[in-house]
Motif scaffolding. Sequence first.
Motif, PDB file in Angstrom:
ATOM      1  N   ASP A 118       0.001   6.620 -16.203  1.00 47.14           N
ATOM      2  CA  ASP A 118       0.641   7.825 -15.655  1.00 47.14           C
ATOM      3  C   ASP A 118      -0.106   8.376 -14.451  1.00 47.14           C
ATOM      4  O   ASP A 118       0.461   9.135 -13.652  1.00 47.14           O
ATOM      5  N   LEU A 119      -1.384   8.016 -14.333  1.00 46.86           N
ATOM      6  CA  LEU A 119      -2.233   8.581 -13.289  1.00 46.86           C
ATOM      7  C   LEU A 119      -2.496   7.627 -12.133  1.00 46.86           C
ATOM      8  O   LEU A 119      -3.251   7.958 -11.218  1.00 46.86           O
ATOM      9  N   ARG A 120      -1.871   6.461 -12.151  1.00 48.31           N
ATOM     10  CA  ARG A 120      -2.051   5.522 -11.052  1.00 48.31           C
ATOM     11  C   ARG A 120      -1.356   6.048  -9.802  1.00 48.31           C
ATOM     12  O   ARG A 120      -0.205   6.482  -9.835  1.00 48.31           O
ATOM     13  N   LEU A 121      -2.069   5.967  -8.668  1.00 47.34           N
ATOM     14  CA  LEU A 121      -1.512   6.431  -7.405  1.00 47.34           C
ATOM     15  C   LEU A 121      -1.166   5.245  -6.506  1.00 47.34           C
ATOM     16  O   LEU A 121      -1.775   4.173  -6.617  1.00 47.34           O
ATOM     17  N   PRO A 122      -0.199   5.440  -5.619  1.00 53.89           N
ATOM     18  CA  PRO A 122       0.141   4.382  -4.655  1.00 53.89           C
ATOM     19  C   PRO A 122      -1.077   3.979  -3.826  1.00 53.89           C
ATOM     20  O   PRO A 122      -1.971   4.798  -3.563  1.00 53.89           O
ATOM     21  N   ASN A 123      -1.071   2.725  -3.408  1.00 53.77           N
ATOM     22  CA  ASN A 123      -2.103   2.196  -2.516  1.00 53.77           C
ATOM     23  C   ASN A 123      -3.503   2.267  -3.117  1.00 53.77           C
ATOM     24  O   ASN A 123      -4.503   2.294  -2.389  1.00 53.77           O
ATOM     25  N   ASN A 124      -3.548   2.314  -4.461  1.00 53.12           N
ATOM     26  CA  ASN A 124      -4.837   2.383  -5.170  1.00 53.12           C
ATOM     27  C   ASN A 124      -5.687   3.570  -4.743  1.00 53.12           C
ATOM     28  O   ASN A 124      -6.929   3.514  -4.761  1.00 53.12           O
ATOM     29  N   GLU A 125      -5.025   4.653  -4.338  1.00 55.41           N
ATOM     30  CA  GLU A 125      -5.759   5.860  -3.957  1.00 55.41           C
ATOM     31  C   GLU A 125      -6.482   6.456  -5.158  1.00 55.41           C
ATOM     32  O   GLU A 125      -6.070   6.280  -6.307  1.00 55.41           O
ATOM     33  N   LYS A 126      -7.550   7.192  -4.871  1.00 63.00           N
ATOM     34  CA  LYS A 126      -8.258   7.913  -5.912  1.00 63.00           C
ATOM     35  C   LYS A 126      -7.534   9.212  -6.236  1.00 63.00           C
ATOM     36  O   LYS A 126      -6.934   9.843  -5.358  1.00 63.00           O
ATOM     37  N   LEU A 127      -7.597   9.609  -7.486  1.00 61.42           N
ATOM     38  CA  LEU A 127      -7.029  10.896  -7.881  1.00 61.42           C
ATOM     39  C   LEU A 127      -7.802  12.040  -7.231  1.00 61.42           C
ATOM     40  O   LEU A 127      -9.001  11.908  -6.954  1.00 61.42           O
ATOM     41  N   PRO A 128      -7.129  13.169  -7.006  1.00 58.72           N
ATOM     42  CA  PRO A 128      -7.870  14.368  -6.606  1.00 58.72           C
ATOM     43  C   PRO A 128      -8.908  14.715  -7.674  1.00 58.72           C
ATOM     44  O   PRO A 128      -8.744  14.365  -8.850  1.00 58.72           O
TER      45      PRO A 128
END
Length: 445
Positions: A310-320
Amino acid sequence: MKKRDFLKSTAALGLTALLPSSVWALSKNGRLRTAHIGVSNMGGNDLASISSHELVDVVALCDVDSKALAEAKKLHPNAAIYKDYRVMLKEMKSDIDAVIVSTPDHTHAPASMMAMEFGKPVYCQKPLTHHVVEARAMRKMAKEKNLVTQMGIQVHSFYDYKLATLLIQSGIIGKVSTVRAWSPKNWGFDGPEPEGSDPVPENLDWNLWLGTSAERPYKEGYYHPANWRKLLDYGCGTLGDMGVHIFDTPYNALKLDVPMTIKNQCRKPTGFGFPEKNTVTYTFPGTEYTADTLKWIWYDGKGAPEKHKDLRLPNNEKLPGQGAMFVGEKGRLLLPHFMELPRLIVDGKYQELDLSIIKDQEAIGEPVRDYDSEGNKHYHQFVDACLGKAECSAPFEYSARLTETILLGVIAGRFPNKTLHWDNATARFSEPEANKFLDAPYRDF
């Protein structure tokens, strides 16, 4: 103030939202005279923000720390000064129009309830109370006396959070089934209770700092002025500090009530400090914006949150570093904390926000990226409401339920990995051993 007088009735309240039917100008000359209980750290920020309103006159300052009181007095030389809020409220009740409470959590309810007993509107820092019973009592009194009230969750009035609320309620991701929220802050303490005592600093009235909490010897570095949030008797841990801010927008946007079940995965209780790392799972009854039930997972402490799809972001970005993720039928909405726009994710890709889906276009407002201009909005809203010119967006009717939700997660930390079942109507757990933590006796001081 005796505990029995403070909590004359702890009966469960109805859940229908009912804001004060009317507000009125409190001061005859159209100005608001404020008294401030707690003027250091966050209290200093509250004092600065409230007094920045052009129609506010600061008439009284109260703090148990004489150094903090002296610094505040320099900024407001005409204000009367006190170290005991009970004396201040009794002596100046005719000269005060509203009260701002910015103390450690364990003093929020005693000070706020006394002010409301005198018929004064109250702005109280978050979390609203230290115990569930207090939250229900404050909500009840504010309603019965028809008082203007506001909890100090300043970001509630920020553009980013209001926008996220409007987007969710406009159906941008459909009905929401899950919320995941996190903060890597550590307002916990896994060490032992300190032994012995240290001399109390000359500038501190230790008895008044303890207030209604149990007697305890002073120990330097553990309590005043900065570390009380970590300890069971005075704060509410990371969940009670950052959780209130980060929970607020999803809680408000989804029109949630208090949860049905709560489970906290954490270390065994020590009886002194909060766990340094918590994973709290709530289940809520469904609303018009959610699935039949809503699952909410909170993560705090070093390394939070745990990895999850659920917490995966596009482009393998890091979460805030801190934030919340709404998971819905049609996608996900990420809300960083703070001063960042919400981000829409559909099929693993970011999508442009379509603000045209929001029915009330006037409610959107203009995007603001400046904390200095955003920061005072919540405070000024309270002042304007006291003067009959606005309504508060986080009154005790709302913020007491949000606080209750937070506090139930805090209590679950006393029973690691055990699911607790909450009965909203009776305000009791099905598990009797948990009910003793809904309240605590008040010390006469």
